[in-house]
Design a protein around this motif. Structure first.
Motif, PDB file in Angstrom:
ATOM      1  N   LEU A  50       4.541  10.381   0.660  1.00 24.55           N
ATOM      2  CA  LEU A  50       4.736   8.982   1.034  1.00 24.55           C
ATOM      3  C   LEU A  50       5.833   8.311   0.221  1.00 24.55           C
ATOM      4  CD1 LEU A  50       1.043   7.829   1.524  1.00 24.55           C
ATOM      5  CD2 LEU A  50       2.791   8.121   3.294  1.00 24.55           C
ATOM      6  N   THR A  57       7.115   7.490   6.115  1.00 26.18           N
ATOM      7  CA  THR A  57       7.130   6.952   4.756  1.00 26.18           C
ATOM      8  C   THR A  57       7.608   5.497   4.774  1.00 26.18           C
ATOM      9  OG1 THR A  57       9.412   7.619   4.316  1.00 26.18           O
ATOM     10  CG2 THR A  57       7.678   9.243   3.828  1.00 26.18           C
ATOM     11  N   PRO A  58       7.296   4.733   3.733  1.00 19.61           N
ATOM     12  CA  PRO A  58       7.811   3.366   3.669  1.00 19.61           C
ATOM     13  C   PRO A  58       9.345   3.322   3.737  1.00 19.61           C
ATOM     14  CG  PRO A  58       6.089   3.650   2.028  1.00 19.61           C
ATOM     15  CD  PRO A  58       6.368   5.010   2.617  1.00 19.61           C
ATOM     16  N   ILE A  92       5.380  -5.934   6.609  1.00 24.47           N
ATOM     17  CA  ILE A  92       4.811  -4.596   6.786  1.00 24.47           C
ATOM     18  C   ILE A  92       5.327  -3.634   5.723  1.00 24.47           C
ATOM     19  CG2 ILE A  92       4.810  -2.566   8.299  1.00 24.47           C
ATOM     20  CD1 ILE A  92       4.662  -4.568  10.667  1.00 24.47           C
ATOM     21  N   THR A  93       6.637  -3.626   5.476  1.00 26.03           N
ATOM     22  CA  THR A  93       7.177  -2.685   4.491  1.00 26.03           C
ATOM     23  C   THR A  93       6.717  -3.044   3.077  1.00 26.03           C
ATOM     24  OG1 THR A  93       9.268  -3.932   4.419  1.00 26.03           O
ATOM     25  CG2 THR A  93       9.176  -1.991   5.861  1.00 26.03           C
ATOM     26  N   TYR A  96       3.161  -1.883   2.857  1.00 24.72           N
ATOM     27  CA  TYR A  96       3.120  -0.421   2.801  1.00 24.72           C
ATOM     28  C   TYR A  96       3.466   0.062   1.393  1.00 24.72           C
ATOM     29  CZ  TYR A  96       3.497   4.216   5.094  1.00 24.72           C
ATOM     30  OH  TYR A  96       3.324   5.519   5.497  1.00 24.72           O
ATOM     31  N   ASP A  97       4.489  -0.549   0.788  1.00 24.91           N
ATOM     32  CA  ASP A  97       4.846  -0.189  -0.593  1.00 24.91           C
ATOM     33  C   ASP A  97       3.685  -0.451  -1.543  1.00 24.91           C
ATOM     34  OD1 ASP A  97       7.436   0.632   0.014  1.00 24.91           O
ATOM     35  OD2 ASP A  97       8.294  -1.358  -0.374  1.00 24.91           O
ATOM     36  N   LEU A  99       0.493  -0.523  -0.760  1.00 31.02           N
ATOM     37  CA  LEU A  99      -0.548   0.448  -0.444  1.00 31.02           C
ATOM     38  C   LEU A  99      -0.283   1.784  -1.141  1.00 31.02           C
ATOM     39  CD1 LEU A  99      -3.050   1.296   1.299  1.00 31.02           C
ATOM     40  CD2 LEU A  99      -1.381   2.118   2.962  1.00 31.02           C
ATOM     41  N   VAL A 100       0.958   2.257  -1.091  1.00 29.10           N
ATOM     42  CA  VAL A 100       1.309   3.525  -1.730  1.00 29.10           C
ATOM     43  C   VAL A 100       1.121   3.414  -3.246  1.00 29.10           C
ATOM     44  CG1 VAL A 100       3.193   5.157  -2.191  1.00 29.10           C
ATOM     45  CG2 VAL A 100       2.846   4.277   0.126  1.00 29.10           C
TER      46      VAL A 100
END
Length: 132
Positions: A50, A57-58, A92-93, A96-97, A99-100
């Motif tokens: 990820l 992936t982000p 969203i991005t 997502y970052d 979250l990772v």
């Protein structure tokens, strides 16, 4: 409609899949170290994937997932929609970052706990002495 009188999509709580690797439900505490090591290895590989640049992936989403005004048109409504798409893409991005990063932090905590368990078992000689 659900029995709580609300939406049929009401959250029913999180449940751990009993087939999850490394987990066995029993009368005592049983930690199968090789299974946990394999699970941690798989999680680390997943988080590293990820953090890469491949599809899903982000970084890939940031580079190829953006809808611009040139995609939707130059007319007034499309221009306004482009601003909304841009805000959505950023949200969203960014999410997502985060979250990772949290996924990676959770793996680090699990690894530390697993190492602590191993040190405690070694210090108390659990499983090392023949008690029969």
């Amino acid at each position: 409609m659900s029995d709580n009188g609300g939406s049929a999509f009401a959250y029913d709580g999180w449940r751990l899949d009993p087939k999850w690797p490394g987990i066995k439900v029993g009368d005592g505490v049983d930690l199968h170290h090789p299974s946990v090591r394999n699970l941690l290895k798989a999680l680390r590989e997943d988080v590293e994937r990820l953090k890469g640049v491949g599809a899903g992936t982000p970084q890939h989403l940031r580079a190829y997932g953006k809808v611009t005004t040139s995609h939707v048109g130059e007319w007034d409504a499309a221009q306004q929609l482009g601003v909304v798409f841009d805000q959505g893409h950023t949200a969203i991005t960014t999410g997502y970052d985060k979250l990772v990063a949290q996924y990676e932090a959770a793996i680090a905590v699990i690894e530390a706990a697993f190492q602590n368990i191993g040190r405690a078992e070694h210090a108390s000689d659990v499983g090392l002495k023949d008690l029969t």
